[in-house]
Structure formats: structure tokens, C-alpha cells
Design a protein around this motif. Structure first.
Motif, short mmCIF file in Angstrom:
data_model
loop_
_atom_site.label_atom_id
_atom_site.label_comp_id
_atom_site.label_asym_id
_atom_site.label_seq_id
_atom_site.Cartn_x
_atom_site.Cartn_y
_atom_site.Cartn_z
N THR A 7 -3.18 3.82 9.69
CA THR A 7 -3.58 3.81 8.70
C THR A 7 -3.84 4.92 7.83
O THR A 7 -4.78 5.89 8.49
N TYR A 10 0.95 -1.17 0.13
CA TYR A 10 0.04 0.09 -0.07
C TYR A 10 0.79 1.30 0.15
O TYR A 10 0.63 2.31 -0.72
N ASP A 11 1.87 1.16 0.70
CA ASP A 11 2.81 2.52 0.88
C ASP A 11 3.25 2.81 -0.52
O ASP A 11 3.31 4.26 -0.71
N ARG A 15 0.26 4.75 -2.05
CA ARG A 15 0.30 5.81 -1.48
C ARG A 15 1.26 6.95 -1.69
O ARG A 15 0.88 8.09 -2.25
N ARG A 16 2.40 6.78 -1.91
CA ARG A 16 3.54 7.77 -2.44
C ARG A 16 3.09 7.98 -3.82
O ARG A 16 3.42 9.21 -3.90
#
Length: 97
Positions: A90, A51-52, A55-56
Motif C-alpha cells: 500500500t 485508489y490507483d 494516486r496516479r
């Protein structure tokens, strides 16, 4: 890590996330997805990354496309959700007007 690291981790999924983010910004406010839902859509298509990285990448995409959203505001900062586990908070970002 830098935005280029997120792009590297996304690899062949970059075009798909671009499509999802573009569609999201063009959708009516009530139909827009949170980034966690964008991530879940990618996972459903077979994305195995984290996910990171999504997201970035989405954050840098929002900055790069801020002037191309048809007058819609794309937030540069997100509101943090409450922590959901012992690993930390989160973060949920809603790309909306």
C-alpha cells in the motif's frame, strides 16, 4: 497506464479531487491528509473508482502544480508503506512541506 487514463477514470470527480488536493497543500502540515485519506474522502462523497486512479492523478497533479504551491515542497516520489495484504504494498503519499 498514463495520467490521461487516470483522468478518464476519475471523470466527474476530477474537480473534487483538485479541490481536495489544493486544500491539502494549503493546509498546515499537521492537518494535511495522506492520499489514502483523500481517497476515503472521495469515497464518502460517492466515488466508486479505485485508489490507483486517484494516486496516479494526484502524482501528476503534484508535478503540474509544483511551482504553484506558495513555496511549499510537493514531493514527486512517495515513501512506500509496508505491504498490508497479499496483493502487494500500500503506497501512502503525504503532500506536505
Amino acid at each position: 497506464m498514463s495520467g490521461s487514463s487516470a483522468t478518464t477514470k476519475l471523470g466527474r470527480w476530477k474537480a473534487e479531487i483538485d479541490r481536495l488536493l489544493t486544500n491539502n497543500v494549503e493546509s498546515a502540515a499537521r492537518e494535511r491528509l495522506t492520499l489514502i485519506r483523500v481517497f476515503e474522502e472521495l469515497r464518502a462523497l460517492g466515488y466508486e473508482g479505485g485508489y490507483d486512479a486517484v494516486r496516479r492523478y494526484a502524482r501528476s497533479w503534484s508535478r503540474a502544480h509544483a511551482g504553484q504551491t506558495g513555496g511549499r515542497y510537493v514531493p514527486r516520489r512517495s515513501h512506500r508503506a509496508r505491504p498490508t495484504s497479499s496483493t502487494g504494498a500500500t503506497e501512502i503519499v503525504v503532500l506536505s512541506a
